[in-house]
Structure formats: C-alpha cells, structure tokens
Design a protein around this motif. Sequence first.
Motif, PDB file in Angstrom:
ATOM      1  N   LEU A   1       3.739 -10.468  -1.551  1.00 34.46           N
ATOM      2  CA  LEU A   1       4.212  -9.344  -0.750  1.00 34.46           C
ATOM      3  C   LEU A   1       5.667  -9.085  -1.115  1.00 34.46           C
ATOM      4  O   LEU A   1       6.347  -9.962  -1.654  1.00 34.46           O
ATOM      5  CB  LEU A   1       4.120  -9.648   0.745  1.00 34.46           C
ATOM      6  N   TYR A   2       6.143  -7.886  -0.799  1.00 35.05           N
ATOM      7  CA  TYR A   2       7.565  -7.625  -1.002  1.00 35.05           C
ATOM      8  C   TYR A   2       8.129  -6.837   0.166  1.00 35.05           C
ATOM      9  O   TYR A   2       7.397  -6.178   0.911  1.00 35.05           O
ATOM     10  CB  TYR A   2       7.818  -6.902  -2.326  1.00 35.05           C
ATOM     11  N   GLU A   3       9.438  -6.911   0.332  1.00 31.62           N
ATOM     12  CA  GLU A   3      10.149  -6.181   1.384  1.00 31.62           C
ATOM     13  C   GLU A   3      11.522  -5.780   0.887  1.00 31.62           C
ATOM     14  O   GLU A   3      12.081  -6.411  -0.027  1.00 31.62           O
ATOM     15  CB  GLU A   3      10.326  -7.064   2.641  1.00 31.62           C
ATOM     16  N   TRP A   4      12.060  -4.720   1.498  1.00 35.26           N
ATOM     17  CA  TRP A   4      13.434  -4.302   1.255  1.00 35.26           C
ATOM     18  C   TRP A   4      14.268  -4.613   2.498  1.00 35.26           C
ATOM     19  O   TRP A   4      13.813  -4.395   3.620  1.00 35.26           O
ATOM     20  CB  TRP A   4      13.506  -2.802   0.967  1.00 35.26           C
ATOM     21  N   TRP A   5      15.479  -5.138   2.271  1.00 36.53           N
ATOM     22  CA  TRP A   5      16.388  -5.486   3.374  1.00 36.53           C
ATOM     23  C   TRP A   5      17.785  -4.992   3.027  1.00 36.53           C
ATOM     24  O   TRP A   5      18.251  -5.146   1.895  1.00 36.53           O
ATOM     25  CB  TRP A   5      16.394  -7.001   3.560  1.00 36.53           C
TER      26      TRP A   5
ATOM     27  N   ASP B   1      -6.996  -1.230   3.855  1.00 34.47           N
ATOM     28  CA  ASP B   1      -7.599  -2.313   4.630  1.00 34.47           C
ATOM     29  C   ASP B   1      -7.125  -3.673   4.130  1.00 34.47           C
ATOM     30  O   ASP B   1      -7.738  -4.282   3.256  1.00 34.47           O
ATOM     31  CB  ASP B   1      -9.127  -2.216   4.555  1.00 34.47           C
ATOM     32  N   ALA B   2      -6.027  -4.152   4.700  1.00 35.92           N
ATOM     33  CA  ALA B   2      -5.459  -5.435   4.265  1.00 35.92           C
ATOM     34  C   ALA B   2      -6.410  -6.591   4.528  1.00 35.92           C
ATOM     35  O   ALA B   2      -6.514  -7.517   3.722  1.00 35.92           O
ATOM     36  CB  ALA B   2      -4.121  -5.673   4.968  1.00 35.92           C
TER      37      ALA B   2
ATOM     38  N   VAL C   1       2.157  -6.704   4.407  1.00 35.55           N
ATOM     39  CA  VAL C   1       0.790  -6.854   3.922  1.00 35.55           C
ATOM     40  C   VAL C   1       0.006  -5.547   4.010  1.00 35.55           C
ATOM     41  O   VAL C   1      -0.970  -5.349   3.276  1.00 35.55           O
ATOM     42  CB  VAL C   1       0.059  -7.983   4.689  1.00 35.55           C
ATOM     43  N   LYS C   2       0.425  -4.630   4.843  1.00 37.12           N
ATOM     44  CA  LYS C   2      -0.271  -3.357   4.976  1.00 37.12           C
ATOM     45  C   LYS C   2       0.016  -2.406   3.812  1.00 37.12           C
ATOM     46  O   LYS C   2      -0.854  -1.649   3.398  1.00 37.12           O
ATOM     47  CB  LYS C   2       0.137  -2.678   6.290  1.00 37.12           C
TER      48      LYS C   2
ATOM     49  N   TYR D   1      -6.775  -3.905  -7.210  1.00 38.96           N
ATOM     50  CA  TYR D   1      -7.064  -3.591  -5.809  1.00 38.96           C
ATOM     51  C   TYR D   1      -5.881  -3.953  -4.919  1.00 38.96           C
ATOM     52  O   TYR D   1      -5.470  -3.194  -4.039  1.00 38.96           O
ATOM     53  CB  TYR D   1      -8.300  -4.353  -5.323  1.00 38.96           C
ATOM     54  N   TRP D   2      -5.348  -5.165  -5.139  1.00 44.48           N
ATOM     55  CA  TRP D   2      -4.291  -5.689  -4.271  1.00 44.48           C
ATOM     56  C   TRP D   2      -3.019  -4.845  -4.345  1.00 44.48           C
ATOM     57  O   TRP D   2      -2.364  -4.585  -3.328  1.00 44.48           O
ATOM     58  CB  TRP D   2      -4.000  -7.137  -4.647  1.00 44.48           C
ATOM     59  N   LEU D   3      -2.668  -4.399  -5.541  1.00 47.25           N
ATOM     60  CA  LEU D   3      -1.426  -3.652  -5.714  1.00 47.25           C
ATOM     61  C   LEU D   3      -1.527  -2.204  -5.264  1.00 47.25           C
ATOM     62  O   LEU D   3      -0.512  -1.582  -4.940  1.00 47.25           O
ATOM     63  CB  LEU D   3      -0.995  -3.672  -7.186  1.00 47.25           C
ATOM     64  N   ASP D   4      -2.718  -1.655  -5.253  1.00 44.69           N
ATOM     65  CA  ASP D   4      -2.919  -0.235  -4.969  1.00 44.69           C
ATOM     66  C   ASP D   4      -2.367   0.133  -3.587  1.00 44.69           C
ATOM     67  O   ASP D   4      -2.907  -0.298  -2.560  1.00 44.69           O
ATOM     68  CB  ASP D   4      -4.417   0.095  -5.033  1.00 44.69           C
ATOM     69  N   PRO D   5      -1.301   0.931  -3.506  1.00 45.19           N
ATOM     70  CA  PRO D   5      -0.724   1.292  -2.205  1.00 45.19           C
ATOM     71  C   PRO D   5      -1.637   2.186  -1.365  1.00 45.19           C
ATOM     72  O   PRO D   5      -1.388   2.382  -0.175  1.00 45.19           O
ATOM     73  CB  PRO D   5       0.570   2.019  -2.584  1.00 45.19           C
TER      74      PRO D   5
END
Length: 243
Positions: free
Chosen positions: A136-140, A196-197, A95-96, A188-192
């Motif tokens: 949200l996304y993650e790499w594993w 401030d989550a 989320v960060k 706003y949400w996508l902007d890396p």
Amino acid sequence: MCGRYVMAKAIGDLVAEAEAEADANLELRQSWNVAPTTDVPIVLERLVDGEVRRQIHVARWGLVPGWAKDLSVGVRAFNARSETVEEKPTFRSAVKKRRAAVPVQGYYEWRKEAGGKKRPFFVYHPEGRLIFFAGLYEWWKDADESWILSTTILTMDAPPEQAPGILGELAGLHDRLPIPMDAQMMAYWLDPEQPDASALIGQLREQAHEVAASWTMHEVDSAVGNVRNDYAELVEPHSSSLF
C-alpha cells in the motif's frame, strides 16, 4: 513478516520487469540490507489524463497515513496484516485506492533454534527474478508543506509445516509470509479502478502459496543482522551452514 530485504537492481532492469515507466531523473539506491524507514522503489498505477499509467516511485518504507502527526507512525507500519488491513485506521484508506507493489530480489528471515539462537536465511527466486510483494502507499505532508510518499508490505499466515518443498521450509522460518503476486494478480491489485478491496485481498491470499512455491532459500552470515552492513556478499550462502 518482512523486515529486511534486497533491492540492488538497476532502474532499467526494474522498469523492464515491472513493465512500468520511471522519471528520467529517478535514482535508486542499491541495497543488500534494506531496513524499515529506508527509501525504496514501489510500483503503482495512476490515472493520468484519463489513462491508467504504471509508474515507479521512491517511497519511505513504513506507511504514514495522512492524519498522522509525525513520521514515527511509519516505524511500526512497515508490514500490514492482510486479515485486518481493512479495519486498521493506519491502512484502511490506502487499501481502497492506494495499492502498490514492492519489488525485491529476496528477503531475509531468521529461524529460531533451540536455546533461543536465531539463524538468518535469504529467500529468493532461483532464476534471479524480482519478487513483487503486495503493498500500500500513502502521501503525508510535513510541517514544511512537503509531501512524503510511504509504503507498507502486506502479510498473511505462513504455509502449513507439512506443505511440500520450500513452502514447508518457509513455515519453519516464521509464522507470517509477505504476500507475493504473479503478473496477473499484480495487474488486478494495482488497478485503481478495482473497487472491491476485500475481493482483491482474497485473491491475493489464494495465489500467494503458488507463487512462493517457486522460491528457494539458503542460510547467510549473521552479519546481515546489523543494518550498517550493506554489501553484495551478505546474500552468499553461509560457509558453515547446516541447513
């Protein structure tokens, strides 16, 4: 919550509506009954050569954090509660800085009736526009050193039952609502570079009901309850609907 949805648009349509770019070799599987652990398209933004680029990728639905021992973690993480997402180990890193949008053409929800019976409904935009849920996304990395991209959809409390129109109807379906975004909120949400989550989550929740107020819904056939059923007729109004 969101446990099943529809995503059957062509890659060109998704690129246009998301205002994103996609690899020329990217293939999307059409599905009228998307279920957790399925590969799905997501939209994210990344810094490439110092420039923020909005891209479409394919991810496994069910978020798998980098520390997970195996993929089974994702089976329980296809939704994330926005109220606790910053605290839960599975989501708090993503989320960060790894925020995504999950495009859908609509989603299914089951309304409980007296006696325990459940009736399935399809919730969608009446003009056929895509809905973009906050995700949200993650790499594993697996044992073969291959990287697997995964995703989850954020949820919040459903609107109050006394809310007007579709919002009140959504309250009657489920006590949770997948969080939709308008174009500005998605940016706003996508902007890396947005650090401030907590503030972003607050904004998500504030605008969600306004976005959802444009939706509509109708009852569909119970065949949608079987994930093996995957065809366009699943979204058609149920002939014996009492809704």
